[in-house]
Design a protein around this motif. Structure first.
Motif, PDB file in Angstrom:
ATOM      1  N   THR A   1     -44.281 -27.842  77.841  1.00 62.79           N
ATOM      2  CA  THR A   1     -45.409 -28.342  77.052  1.00 62.79           C
ATOM      3  C   THR A   1     -46.070 -29.559  77.686  1.00 62.79           C
ATOM      4  O   THR A   1     -47.241 -29.829  77.452  1.00 62.79           O
TER       5      THR A   1
ATOM      6  N   ASP B   1     -40.471 -26.367  75.843  1.00 64.75           N
ATOM      7  CA  ASP B   1     -40.856 -25.853  74.529  1.00 64.75           C
ATOM      8  C   ASP B   1     -39.631 -25.821  73.622  1.00 64.75           C
ATOM      9  O   ASP B   1     -38.478 -25.860  74.074  1.00 64.75           O
ATOM     10  N   LYS B   2     -39.862 -25.778  72.321  1.00 65.10           N
ATOM     11  CA  LYS B   2     -38.776 -25.766  71.356  1.00 65.10           C
ATOM     12  C   LYS B   2     -37.934 -24.501  71.530  1.00 65.10           C
ATOM     13  O   LYS B   2     -38.448 -23.415  71.790  1.00 65.10           O
ATOM     14  N   GLY B   3     -36.631 -24.691  71.376  1.00 63.96           N
ATOM     15  CA  GLY B   3     -35.714 -23.578  71.476  1.00 63.96           C
ATOM     16  C   GLY B   3     -35.167 -23.344  72.867  1.00 63.96           C
ATOM     17  O   GLY B   3     -34.329 -22.457  73.057  1.00 63.96           O
TER      18      GLY B   3
ATOM     19  N   ARG C   1     -32.820 -24.159  75.910  1.00 58.90           N
ATOM     20  CA  ARG C   1     -31.548 -24.837  76.139  1.00 58.90           C
ATOM     21  C   ARG C   1     -31.603 -25.640  77.439  1.00 58.90           C
ATOM     22  O   ARG C   1     -32.066 -25.150  78.475  1.00 58.90           O
TER      23      ARG C   1
END
Length: 826
Positions: A375, A393-395, A397
């Motif tokens: 991002t 980005d979210k999620g 790892r």
């Protein structure tokens, strides 16, 4: 004082008429109120505690007035006529009705903004008394607060009078400030502005320490070599005064303490009872001198013939209040010039924007191939590497990104990358990428910065520049020891030169001594020219640079003895660390005649630990571990370097006591874990690229470059100046396993005059310690060492046992006296 000075008894010189006038006084009348409770120490603790809380309460009340004063005015006007409980519920001041009352009368009807002086002064004065601190001079602080409060109050009144301001803001001058401003304005009109300006300048000139426009012509500031007799100076004594005819310093001092005794002898003293502590420990011979008839005797009933005063040559200011200067021995010493270092053409460096943008795109593309979306990405450009901070980005790892380290390095075509996931204190992941064209950081560019020049560290050492190009300086005194490692040719020796050079630029020879251990025999030999300035060595050794393994063992054990001796001196002085001890010595609270001396910092530098561990093993490991565990408080600090950071070189015992570690490029992850407790050093790109670990924080740095000719020029600069007569002498260490020589024999006529006293001291305390003899008999270290050899020769104490004290063979003083009688030395 060290010896009591005999005082001549004052004869009874009163005439019969005067005796009649002297009548016994009547006993004082018994007080009506018994105030004995005020002498109890807890009473004043309670009073000061109450004052602290009241001043805080008053400050909050005054601070609340600008916001709540108008609403509380009606309540204050009817304070004595209305119900207090009802008024208290309606008060909006932060401290209630009583606080509103105090703020109203102190600010609005009092002195305005100057009222803040009262709680601030009460709080600071009471808090300092309560905590027994003297952080702020309360007298000067009170004067400053009073002036600024009154000046601002009057100035506020003048501004209100001039600009016709209404409302609550008019309260800031107070009724008193407003009235004073009105009077001044009516008297001098527009000249009021000039009046306030003159008042401000007058305060700055008379009370500010930063302006010295008015010379101090007081008597105490006259030159000490003035030949003007001190006439009409009444003596403030009620007993005859005796003169100092001769000062005998009965002490053998180390070579670095001569200036202190010289300073005592050169400062002639006008002897007074208040001066006795300043000369404690100095043996004084007292003879009566002829009275100077020009000195006026101001005591009634005592003729001038009973007073003995100093001759005019000795009429000078007492030494009390004059601090000892440890730099006096080498007062003309000049620190090396920055011009001795080269710039190496690295004043500015830039990484092309195209390179940074291309690397960003490649990082994003590589991660996107594996389903990782980014991002945000930013770049921080450094002299050696560029740090790219990414926000996934979210999620996503983090471990998935770390596993792609080799793929990212392949796509960037970089020498090596290091992934920091996550960056401590940030919500980002860092990817460090080496610049294609790295910049050379010269030592000159770092030492010339304000950060280093104005550093307040005790032992400031330059480590390099960070990724963001900031100068990174650490305090060796707080580390307190440094462990360095790295593969051959990665910059370790340059790093040692940088560390030593930064210390030489900041410290005076009286403040720092360096012990250099160089098993390779060539790396540190250039520092031999500063032997009489900064180096320390064992007695009776030729070279200050230690290269022989056996001498290394002796030097390490000698440093352990130095550590034990310093701890004994700190214990006797009631100090916890070297800084406190030296401060007491500088302030003359500790004297050399009591066995005390100014203690410099000692830095032990070992260039190659691996060679020592291979040849000596435990004989080297044990004293190093002992110094690392205990030597911090007494100013002995270790810098140990090795090119092989394996577990059999950096053992657990050594590693546990070196919290600060510095790693250059290593050959494997195992070596990186050994030195840093984590991987990463194997991915460095060499040539001074390093990782510094302190308190579990890892910082990537670029070590500055200093060439050998530059170091030689600095050492030549120092070596050509006046130095001490010899290098700093460490305690002599005798190897208990060395059978190369027999015990020295001493004839009875060769024994020291203090032999019997030294024997009584070691038997009384059951400690065969040279430092004990030095302290108790007030002797120099060399003489105390000779006495210990004589005690050993006559079987009063045993042979040396390394860093331990010698065994005392005679267990009681009665047996000792019998032995001394047999020897005929009693």
């Amino acid at each position: 004082m060290g010896q009591n000075i005999p005082r001549t008894e004052k004869p009874n010189l009163a005439s019969p008429e005067e005796k009649e006038k002297i009548k016994p006084k009547k006993p004082a009348a018994k007080p009506i109120v018994n105030l004995a409770f005020t002498r109890h120490p807890h009473f004043w603790i309670y009073v000061r505690l109450v004052t602290v809380f009241f001043s805080a309460y008053l400050f909050i009340a005054l601070l609340s007035f600008p916001f709540t004063g108008e609403e509380d005015n009606s309540l204050i006007d009817g304070f004595f006529t209305t119900d207090i409980r009802e008024s208290g519920r309606e008060a909006v001041n932060w401290t209630g009705l009583f606080g509103a009352f105090l703020a109203h009368y102190l600010i609005y009807r009092g002195i305005g903004i100057a009222a803040f002086v009262i709680p601030i002064y009460l709080f600071i004065r009471s808090a300092q008394k309560l905590l027994k601190l003297e952080i702020i001079n309360t007298q000067k602080f009170g004067i400053a607060l009073t002036f600024w409060g009154v000046w601002l109050s009057c100035l506020g009144g003048y501004l209100l009078l001039t600009f016709k301001v209404d409302g609550i803001i008019t309260a800031f001058s107070g009724s008193i400030g407003y009235e004073i401003a009105t009077i001044i304005n009516e008297l001098i009109g527009f000249g009021s502005v000039l009046f306030y300006g003159i008042a401000l300048v007058g305060y700055i000139v008379l009370f500010s320490n930063k302006v010295n426009w008015i010379p101090d012509l007081s008597e105490s500031k006259l030159p000490s070599n003035s030949n003007e007799p001190l006439k009409k100076a009444p003596l403030q004594k009620t007993a005859p005064v005796e003169a100092i005819d001769e000062v005998e310093v009965q002490e053998e001092l180390p070579p670095h303490s001569h200036s202190l005794v010289d300073e005592f002898l050169e400062t002639e003293v006008l002897f007074d009872e208040s001066d006795e502590p300043a000369l404690e420990g100095v043996s004084l011979s007292i003879n009566r001198q002829v009275v100077d008839p020009e000195i006026e005797i101001g005591l009634v009933g005592i003729p001038e013939s009973d007073f003995v005063v100093l001759p005019p040559v000795q009429e000078k200011v007492a030494t009390e209040g004059i601090n000892y200067d440890p730099k006096l021995d080498l007062s003309r010493y000049i620190s090396p010039s920055i011009e001795l270092l080269r710039a190496h053409g690295d004043s500015e460096f830039k990484v092309p924007e195209e390179e940074v943008k291309a690397n960003k795109d490649r990082i994003v593309d590589t991660l996107s191939h594996y389903g990782i979306t980014i991002t945000h990405i930013t770049a921080v450009v450094g002299p050696t590497v560029t740090l790219y901070e990414i926000i996934p980005d979210k999620g996503i790892r983090i471990s998935k990104i770390k596993n792609l380290e080799d793929d990212i390095a392949l796509s960037l075509q970089a020498l090596g990358i290091r992934i920091i996931a996550p960056i401590p204190g940030k919500g980002t992941i860092g990817i460090e990428v080496a610049n294609k064209n790295r910049s050379l950081v010269s030592l000159r560019s770092v030492l010339a910065t304000e950060k280093f020049m104005n550093s307040g560290f005790e032992l400031p050492v330059v480590l390099g520049r960070t990724i963001s190009n900031e100068v990174f300086i650490a305090d060796l005194a707080k580390m307190p020891h440094l462990l360095m490692a790295g593969a051959t040719g990665q910059g370790k020796s340059v790093g040692l030169n940088v560390l030593l050079t930064s210390l030489l630029y900041k410290k005076h020879p009286s403040q720092l001594k360096v012990v250099l251990v160089d098993p390779k025999k060539v790396e540190l030999s250039i520092y031999s020219t500063i032997e009489r300035h900064f180096l320390a060595k064992l007695p009776n050794t030729e070279d200050a640079i230690i290269t022989d393994t056996k001498k290394v063992i002796h030097t390490l054990n000698s440093l352990c003895e130095e550590m034990d001796m310093r701890y004994s001196m700190l214990k006797e002085a009631g100090c916890r660390n070297l800084k406190e001890y030296n401060l007491k010595f500088v302030e003359r609270k500790l004297l050399p005649t009591d066995g005390h001396r100014f203690l410099p910092y000692i830095v032990l530098i070992i260039d190659e630990l691996a060679d020592l561990m291979m040849t000596a093993g435990k004989e080297v490991e044990t004293p190093i571990a002992r110094l690392a565990q205990l030597a911090r408080a007494i100013g002995i600090h270790l810098v140990v370097a090795t090119q092989r950071p394996s577990v059999n070189v950096i053992t657990g015992l050594i590693k546990a006591n070196f919290p600060a570690r510095l790693s250059f490029k290593t050959t494997s992850k195992i070596d990186s874990r050994t030195i840093l407790d984590q991987t990463g050093a194997e991915n460095l790109i060499g040539q001074g690229d390093m990782l510094f670990s302190s308190n579990s924080e890892l910082t990537r740095l670029q070590c500055p470059f200093v060439d050998t000719p530059e170091v030689e020029a600095i050492c030549e600069w120092i070596g050509n100046q006046q130095g001490y007569s010899e290098a700093y002498q460490l305690p002599e260490f005798v190897d208990p396993n060395d059978d190369s020589g027999d015990t020295k024999e001493f004839a009875l006529n060769e024994l020291d005059k203090m032999f019997a006293e030294a024997a009584r001291v070691v038997v009384r305390y059951q400690q065969g310690s040279t430092s004990l003899i030095q302290r108790k008999l007030k002797l120099g270290f060399a003489r105390a060492g000779r006495l210990m050899d004589q005690l050993e020769a006559y079987s009063i104490v045993g042979p040396p046992e390394g860093s331990k004290v010698r065994e005392v063979y005679i267990k009681d003083e009665m047996a000792l006296e019998q032995r001394l009688q047999e020897m005929g030395v009693v």
